[in-house]
Design a protein around this motif. Structure first.
Motif, PDB file in Angstrom:
ATOM      1  N   PHE A  17       0.841  -1.199   0.000  1.00 32.62           N
ATOM      2  CA  PHE A  17       0.000   0.000   0.000  1.00 32.62           C
ATOM      3  C   PHE A  17       0.871   1.243   0.000  1.00 32.62           C
ATOM      4  N   LYS A  18       0.264   2.335  -0.474  1.00 31.71           N
ATOM      5  CA  LYS A  18       0.970   3.620  -0.449  1.00 31.71           C
ATOM      6  C   LYS A  18       0.165   4.638   0.353  1.00 31.71           C
ATOM      7  N   GLY A  70      -3.458   5.377  -6.847  1.00 31.19           N
ATOM      8  CA  GLY A  70      -3.726   4.146  -6.118  1.00 31.19           C
ATOM      9  C   GLY A  70      -3.357   4.209  -4.648  1.00 31.19           C
ATOM     10  N   SER A  71      -2.813   5.362  -4.196  1.00 28.10           N
ATOM     11  CA  SER A  71      -2.517   5.498  -2.767  1.00 28.10           C
ATOM     12  C   SER A  71      -3.804   5.397  -1.960  1.00 28.10           C
ATOM     13  N   LEU A  72      -3.692   4.859  -0.754  1.00 27.55           N
ATOM     14  CA  LEU A  72      -4.872   4.777   0.109  1.00 27.55           C
ATOM     15  C   LEU A  72      -5.378   6.185   0.414  1.00 27.55           C
ATOM     16  N   MET A 120      -8.321  12.394  -4.045  1.00 22.04           N
ATOM     17  CA  MET A 120      -7.472  11.632  -3.106  1.00 22.04           C
ATOM     18  C   MET A 120      -7.873  12.005  -1.697  1.00 22.04           C
ATOM     19  N   PRO A 121      -8.419  11.068  -0.915  1.00 20.52           N
ATOM     20  CA  PRO A 121      -8.818  11.409   0.458  1.00 20.52           C
ATOM     21  C   PRO A 121      -7.604  11.772   1.313  1.00 20.52           C
ATOM     22  N   VAL A 133      -6.348   6.452   8.314  1.00 19.05           N
ATOM     23  CA  VAL A 133      -7.022   5.217   7.912  1.00 19.05           C
ATOM     24  C   VAL A 133      -8.435   5.169   8.502  1.00 19.05           C
ATOM     25  N   LEU A 167     -10.544   7.293   6.345  1.00 16.53           N
ATOM     26  CA  LEU A 167     -10.897   6.596   5.102  1.00 16.53           C
ATOM     27  C   LEU A 167     -12.056   5.636   5.348  1.00 16.53           C
ATOM     28  N   ALA A 175      -4.661  -1.711  -4.191  1.00  8.39           N
ATOM     29  CA  ALA A 175      -4.555  -0.293  -4.531  1.00  8.39           C
ATOM     30  C   ALA A 175      -5.956   0.284  -4.737  1.00  8.39           C
ATOM     31  N   ARG A 176      -6.085   1.540  -4.384  1.00 10.78           N
ATOM     32  CA  ARG A 176      -7.390   2.194  -4.482  1.00 10.78           C
ATOM     33  C   ARG A 176      -7.693   2.495  -5.950  1.00 10.78           C
ATOM     34  N   PRO A 182     -10.649   2.997  -0.592  1.00  6.08           N
ATOM     35  CA  PRO A 182     -10.087   1.666  -0.352  1.00  6.08           C
ATOM     36  C   PRO A 182     -11.157   0.823   0.343  1.00  6.08           C
ATOM     37  N   LEU A 204      -8.777  -1.567   4.805  1.00  2.20           N
ATOM     38  CA  LEU A 204      -8.523  -0.544   5.823  1.00  2.20           C
ATOM     39  C   LEU A 204      -8.426  -1.168   7.215  1.00  2.20           C
TER      40      LEU A 204
END
Ligand SMILES: Nc1nc2c(ncn2[C@@H]2O[C@H](COP(=O)(O)OP(=O)(O)OP(=O)(O)O)[C@@H](O)[C@H]2O)c(=O)[nH]1
Ligand SMILES: [Mg+2]
Lengths: 198, 118
Positions: free
Chosen positions: A19-20, A107-109, A135-136, A185, A188, B96-97, B103, B108
């Protein structure tokens, strides 16, 4: 240097899903410090090619081209479990670095906008672009010495949406940085729930 | 410019020239590269250095790029060569998101568990 992993802690053989998370902010705001505080490896630095026009390139053969230059960014790593590993990237927030988001950070979280209250304006552009990219993110105020305006003033100055968490941190402290990541997180996860009207 | 490129930009140009869009797996900055074999005789030195770095454990594209001091997009060309010839395998970041999506909650939750255990 290239025959061993000189920074110790190699990835586990079972690692298979990475994950990024990106930490973005102005110069000297504490990005590398934060990465280093929670990373299991000494922060590494690498680079990517961009054209002088400030856009990324698809054709790395242009490396020999006078119209390209490279930008550096750094990163660290956190092993989450036997299979999952989290990479933290420190990214400068200035306009000319944003091609990295299209080229590398997709694709980063999510993202952490790291802010120095003495230079709030440097965060405007990053916040704008993250919203634009869908991007959150959360915003973390790095505690430097000096006056500390209350967070609601910072929120107003940044024109942050009520739903975006705003917290304080100390980039030099591991626990504080860990909390920042957990807050991101959790944010998110909370975005999965329908927005509640206040 | 540093690493491979600084040593000899022309050489780097030669190893990657004309093959920017060569076939091979899509590579992310955090794709994990799994080696496990020694470089066969005749392997170009740039490729051999990569194989040495992921000989005993997986390594991300980002880490390889940092250790080899080679820009990410140049490294990707070399990695696609190795993947095409079966000398490395690629573990893509499955969770990946997706663009304009969050995500997924299970991902998570697992990240949170890992972070709490730090
Ligand atoms: N007092 C205080 N100093 C800090 C804190 N975080 C970082 N610093 C210091 O601020 C300076 C800049 O920190 P860096 O982590 O290098 O910042 P950066 O965002 O990576 O900087 P650039 O990569 O140059 O843009 C360093 O000297 C740090 O030691 C903090 O929370 N409090
Ligand atoms: Mg830095």
């Amino acid at each position: 240097m290239d025959s061993t992993n000189s920074d110790g802690v190699p990835l586990r053989a079972t690692a298979r899903d990475a994950f990024k998370i990106v930490i973005v902010g102005g110069f000297g705001v504490g990005k590398t410090t934060m990465v280093g505080s929670v990373s299991e490896i000494r922060p590494l630095s690498t680079e990517e090619i961009m054209t002088r026009a400030g856009v990324g390139i698809d054709d790395p053969t242009a490396v020999a081209d006078k119209n390209t230059t490279t930008v550096a960014f750094d990163f660290g790593r956190i092993t989450l479990d036997a299979e999952r590993v989290l990479y933290l990237f420190g990214a400068p927030g200035q306009q000319r670095f944003w091609f990295l988001w299209d080229q590398l950070f997709g694709g980063s979280l999510g993202a952490v906008v790291l802010v120095d209250v003495r230079r709030l304006a440097e965060s405007f552009y990053a916040i704008d672009r993250l919203e634009h990219h869908g991007m959150p993110f959360i915003v973390a105020v790095n505690r430097f010495d000096g006056p500390r305006p209350p967070l609601d003033r910072v929120r107003a100055a940044l024109d942050l949406q009520p739903r975006v968490p705003l917290i304080e941190c100390d980039a030099r402290e591991r626990d504080s940085c860990k909390t920042v990541l957990i807050d991101l997180v959790e944010h998110l996860a909370s975005l999965h729930a329908p927005e509640t009207t206040p | 410019m540093s690493g491979l490129a600084r040593e000899d930009p022309d050489r780097l140009f030669v190893v990657t020239a004309g093959r920017a869009d060569a076939a091979g797996p899509v590579l992310d900055l955090v794709s994990l590269i799994v080696g496990g074999v020694d470089a066969p005789p005749g392997t170009p030195s740039e490729h051999a250095r990569i194989l040495r770095l992921c000989r005993y454990h997986p390594s991300s594209v980002a880490e390889l790029s940092a250790h080899l001091r080679t820009p990410v997009s140049v490294l990707k060309v070399l990695l696609r060569d190795l993947a095409r010839t079966g000398l490395v395998a690629v573990r893509a970041p499955e969770s990946a998101r997706a663009p304009d999506r969050l995500p997924d909650l299970e991902t998570l939750r697992q990240v949170l568990v890992g972070l709490h255990e730090l």
